[in-house]
Each structure stands twice: as C-alpha cells, then as structure tokens.
Design a protein around this motif. Sequence first.
Motif, PDB file in Angstrom:
ATOM      1  N   MET A  49      10.535 -17.956  39.957  1.00 56.71           N
ATOM      2  CA  MET A  49      11.076 -19.151  40.298  1.00 56.71           C
ATOM      3  C   MET A  49      12.360 -19.212  39.685  1.00 56.71           C
ATOM      4  O   MET A  49      12.699 -18.433  38.611  1.00 56.71           O
ATOM      5  N   ALA A  50      13.236 -20.137  40.147  1.00 56.41           N
ATOM      6  CA  ALA A  50      14.413 -20.245  39.426  1.00 56.41           C
ATOM      7  C   ALA A  50      15.151 -21.460  39.643  1.00 56.41           C
ATOM      8  O   ALA A  50      14.294 -22.602  40.070  1.00 56.41           O
ATOM      9  N   GLU A  51      16.298 -21.752  39.319  1.00 50.54           N
ATOM     10  CA  GLU A  51      16.879 -23.361  39.400  1.00 50.54           C
ATOM     11  C   GLU A  51      16.995 -23.834  40.904  1.00 50.54           C
ATOM     12  O   GLU A  51      17.014 -24.775  40.756  1.00 50.54           O
ATOM     13  N   ALA A  52      17.018 -23.034  41.905  1.00 51.21           N
ATOM     14  CA  ALA A  52      17.083 -23.244  43.320  1.00 51.21           C
ATOM     15  C   ALA A  52      15.661 -23.824  43.725  1.00 51.21           C
ATOM     16  O   ALA A  52      15.516 -24.431  44.671  1.00 51.21           O
ATOM     17  N   ASP A  53      14.513 -23.332  42.855  1.00 46.33           N
ATOM     18  CA  ASP A  53      13.193 -23.812  43.312  1.00 46.33           C
ATOM     19  C   ASP A  53      12.595 -25.039  42.553  1.00 46.33           C
ATOM     20  O   ASP A  53      11.615 -25.430  42.979  1.00 46.33           O
ATOM     21  N   LEU A  54      13.383 -25.518  41.742  1.00 49.03           N
ATOM     22  CA  LEU A  54      12.744 -26.924  41.224  1.00 49.03           C
ATOM     23  C   LEU A  54      13.889 -27.941  41.330  1.00 49.03           C
ATOM     24  O   LEU A  54      14.955 -27.852  41.628  1.00 49.03           O
ATOM     25  N   CYS A  55      13.176 -29.119  41.466  1.00 48.60           N
ATOM     26  CA  CYS A  55      14.284 -30.136  41.649  1.00 48.60           C
ATOM     27  C   CYS A  55      14.012 -31.325  40.506  1.00 48.60           C
ATOM     28  O   CYS A  55      13.173 -31.041  39.699  1.00 48.60           O
ATOM     29  N   TRP A  56      15.094 -32.172  40.452  1.00 48.25           N
ATOM     30  CA  TRP A  56      15.177 -33.180  39.321  1.00 48.25           C
ATOM     31  C   TRP A  56      13.812 -33.858  39.292  1.00 48.25           C
ATOM     32  O   TRP A  56      13.253 -34.465  40.237  1.00 48.25           O
ATOM     33  N   ALA A  57      13.193 -34.176  38.142  1.00 55.04           N
ATOM     34  CA  ALA A  57      11.843 -34.921  37.665  1.00 55.04           C
ATOM     35  C   ALA A  57      10.739 -34.232  38.469  1.00 55.04           C
ATOM     36  O   ALA A  57       9.662 -34.862  38.703  1.00 55.04           O
ATOM     37  N   ASP A  58      11.018 -32.960  39.045  1.00 57.13           N
ATOM     38  CA  ASP A  58       9.622 -32.596  39.282  1.00 57.13           C
ATOM     39  C   ASP A  58       8.534 -32.473  38.399  1.00 57.13           C
ATOM     40  O   ASP A  58       8.930 -32.356  37.369  1.00 57.13           O
ATOM     41  N   ARG A  59       7.272 -32.653  38.865  1.00 54.27           N
ATOM     42  CA  ARG A  59       6.302 -32.381  37.860  1.00 54.27           C
ATOM     43  C   ARG A  59       5.421 -31.194  38.129  1.00 54.27           C
ATOM     44  O   ARG A  59       5.082 -30.830  39.463  1.00 54.27           O
ATOM     45  N   VAL A  60       5.328 -30.285  36.974  1.00 49.73           N
ATOM     46  CA  VAL A  60       4.689 -29.103  37.226  1.00 49.73           C
ATOM     47  C   VAL A  60       3.481 -29.053  36.197  1.00 49.73           C
ATOM     48  O   VAL A  60       3.547 -29.368  35.431  1.00 49.73           O
ATOM     49  N   ARG A  61       2.300 -28.236  36.683  1.00 49.67           N
ATOM     50  CA  ARG A  61       1.328 -27.787  36.053  1.00 49.67           C
ATOM     51  C   ARG A  61       1.469 -26.353  35.598  1.00 49.67           C
ATOM     52  O   ARG A  61       1.609 -25.419  36.418  1.00 49.67           O
ATOM     53  N   MET A  62       1.165 -26.082  34.101  1.00 51.69           N
ATOM     54  CA  MET A  62       0.790 -24.553  33.679  1.00 51.69           C
ATOM     55  C   MET A  62       0.007 -24.479  32.993  1.00 51.69           C
ATOM     56  O   MET A  62      -0.105 -25.492  31.816  1.00 51.69           O
ATOM     57  N   GLY A  63      -1.027 -23.737  32.912  1.00 53.11           N
ATOM     58  CA  GLY A  63      -2.287 -23.939  32.233  1.00 53.11           C
ATOM     59  C   GLY A  63      -2.963 -25.380  32.320  1.00 53.11           C
ATOM     60  O   GLY A  63      -3.164 -25.803  33.484  1.00 53.11           O
ATOM     61  N   SER A  64      -3.239 -25.933  31.185  1.00 46.88           N
ATOM     62  CA  SER A  64      -3.948 -27.446  31.314  1.00 46.88           C
ATOM     63  C   SER A  64      -2.859 -28.545  30.936  1.00 46.88           C
ATOM     64  O   SER A  64      -2.868 -29.611  30.788  1.00 46.88           O
ATOM     65  N   VAL A  65      -1.477 -27.811  30.733  1.00 42.96           N
ATOM     66  CA  VAL A  65      -0.279 -28.885  30.583  1.00 42.96           C
ATOM     67  C   VAL A  65       0.312 -29.423  31.777  1.00 42.96           C
ATOM     68  O   VAL A  65       0.526 -28.603  32.826  1.00 42.96           O
ATOM     69  N   LEU A  66       0.719 -30.685  31.786  1.00 43.48           N
ATOM     70  CA  LEU A  66       1.415 -31.166  32.735  1.00 43.48           C
ATOM     71  C   LEU A  66       2.801 -31.680  32.217  1.00 43.48           C
ATOM     72  O   LEU A  66       2.999 -32.283  31.036  1.00 43.48           O
ATOM     73  N   LEU A  67       4.037 -30.995  33.005  1.00 47.32           N
ATOM     74  CA  LEU A  67       5.175 -31.207  32.568  1.00 47.32           C
ATOM     75  C   LEU A  67       6.400 -31.854  33.506  1.00 47.32           C
ATOM     76  O   LEU A  67       5.954 -31.744  34.804  1.00 47.32           O
ATOM     77  N   GLU A  68       7.346 -32.526  32.978  1.00 45.35           N
ATOM     78  CA  GLU A  68       8.108 -32.956  34.095  1.00 45.35           C
ATOM     79  C   GLU A  68       9.541 -32.581  33.576  1.00 45.35           C
ATOM     80  O   GLU A  68      10.194 -32.735  32.501  1.00 45.35           O
ATOM     81  N   VAL A  69      10.422 -32.225  34.754  1.00 46.54           N
ATOM     82  CA  VAL A  69      11.580 -31.686  34.633  1.00 46.54           C
ATOM     83  C   VAL A  69      12.503 -32.862  34.361  1.00 46.54           C
ATOM     84  O   VAL A  69      12.681 -33.702  34.839  1.00 46.54           O
ATOM     85  N   THR A  70      13.370 -32.624  32.990  1.00 46.45           N
ATOM     86  CA  THR A  70      14.130 -33.738  32.409  1.00 46.45           C
ATOM     87  C   THR A  70      15.716 -33.377  32.615  1.00 46.45           C
ATOM     88  O   THR A  70      16.459 -34.099  32.803  1.00 46.45           O
ATOM     89  N   GLN A  71      16.269 -32.119  32.616  1.00 47.02           N
ATOM     90  CA  GLN A  71      17.506 -31.689  32.485  1.00 47.02           C
ATOM     91  C   GLN A  71      17.624 -30.168  32.819  1.00 47.02           C
ATOM     92  O   GLN A  71      16.838 -29.416  32.300  1.00 47.02           O
ATOM     93  N   THR A  72      18.879 -29.881  33.207  1.00 40.50           N
ATOM     94  CA  THR A  72      19.208 -28.412  33.038  1.00 40.50           C
ATOM     95  C   THR A  72      19.989 -28.241  31.629  1.00 40.50           C
ATOM     96  O   THR A  72      20.264 -29.237  30.845  1.00 40.50           O
TER      97      THR A  72
END
Length: 231
Positions: free
Chosen positions: A100-123
């Motif tokens: 994955m790279a910068e073209a594959d995520l959007c602003w404020a996307d929520r992603v899960r990795m392991g048991s963690v939930l994250l939200e994209v906040t900025q580049t």
Amino acid sequence: MTPVPLGQVAAVLRGAAMPFSDRPGSRSAIAKQAITGPVPMDAAGVQGDEQGDTRIHGGPDKAVHQYPLDHYAQWRSEMGHLPVLERPGAFGENIASTGMAEADLCWADRVRMGSVLLEVTQTRQPCWKLNTRFGLPDMALRLQRTGRTGWYYRVLALGTVQAGDAITLVARPYPAWPLARVIGVLYHRVLDAALLRELAALPLPAAWQKLVARRLEQGTVEDWSRRTQGV
C-alpha cells in the motif's frame, strides 16, 4: 463497509530520543529499531517510542507514522546504495508496510492492524532531520516532490500489532481525497483556490486549517525553508 485488505505490517519500530546532528539542543528518535512479537499501542502510539521535539512530533494526531517499504526500492534506484535504506526504519516510521502507498489511502480512513483501530489524520510534512539522516541536503524536499511522504494516524482502539499483521480498511468517509491528492495540493497545486476550499472542508488538524486558510486569504505559500532546511 465490508473490510478491504490494503497491505501488511512488515515491521513495528520504536526509538529513544537522543542528541541529533551538530545543532545545539537538537534531539530526535528518528533512528528506530524493529521490535519482535506483539507490540502494545495506546493513544500515544507504539508503547516505548519517544519523540525528540514534542512541539512538532507526536501527540494524538501524529501518534503513529507509517511508511511504505515498497518505496525503498525506488529510493535506491534513484540514489544508489545507502546504508540507511538497508532495513525498515530509514524514515523514522513506526509501521513499515508492504502492499500500500499514498494513493491507496484516503483522508480519515479507518484501518485495523492487529487488534488496533487507527484513523488517518495527515500526511507527513518532511523536515530537515531527514537531510541529516540520509546525508543529503535536500532529502526532505525529495519526499515532498515525489509524494513519497508516508502518513500519520490517531489511535481509536488500543491493542497490539506485530510484523505480519494484515492492514484492513474498515471505513472510508472521504473517497474523493486519496492521500496522493492531498500531497499534490500541499506541494504542487499550492494556490489552486478550488482545491484548497475542498481541502478546507475536510476534518483537518488545527495547524492544517490555518495553513489552508492563510493560502486562501493571502494568496501566498508558507515558507518551507525552516522545516525542510532548518533555517
């Protein structure tokens, strides 16, 4: 939405803040090391990770930095052999990823990795410490020009993450704003008023709100030299 596979965690990294460069008082934790096994992540990011200057690094909107390991081959092809590019962590990232790279995520996307939930906040807005780390006076500007900057998350749900975990998209509220497009506005179409107004409608961090508002009101671009050159 139905979860969508994005990529995979190649390494989880953390570092200790220590004196950096020959500038008096300069400290950095950019030299991060990979950790084996499950790594706890809380609201501040990877547990045990530090920041050298908390005025501009860390905090809830920059809790976790991800950088695509896929970019490393392109950097090596452009710059030749550099020891810093031999292993994950060259860019001070907490999460080195594949697929994955910068073209594959959007602003404020929520992603899960392991048991963690994250939200994209900025580049990432690259700073001069990359110049020192790579031994190149324009490395920060190279990241800007290429758009290979990486990005930050806030932590929404605590848990653990480890190398090999899948990275999965679970929510995408702003599909029209992939991170590559955001980077294009920040560093290339810098005074495109229509795009800046669209960008201003997103949930931006306070510093970004001020940046966009200033460009719209004054019709000028902020001086990047202090951030990219340290002057």
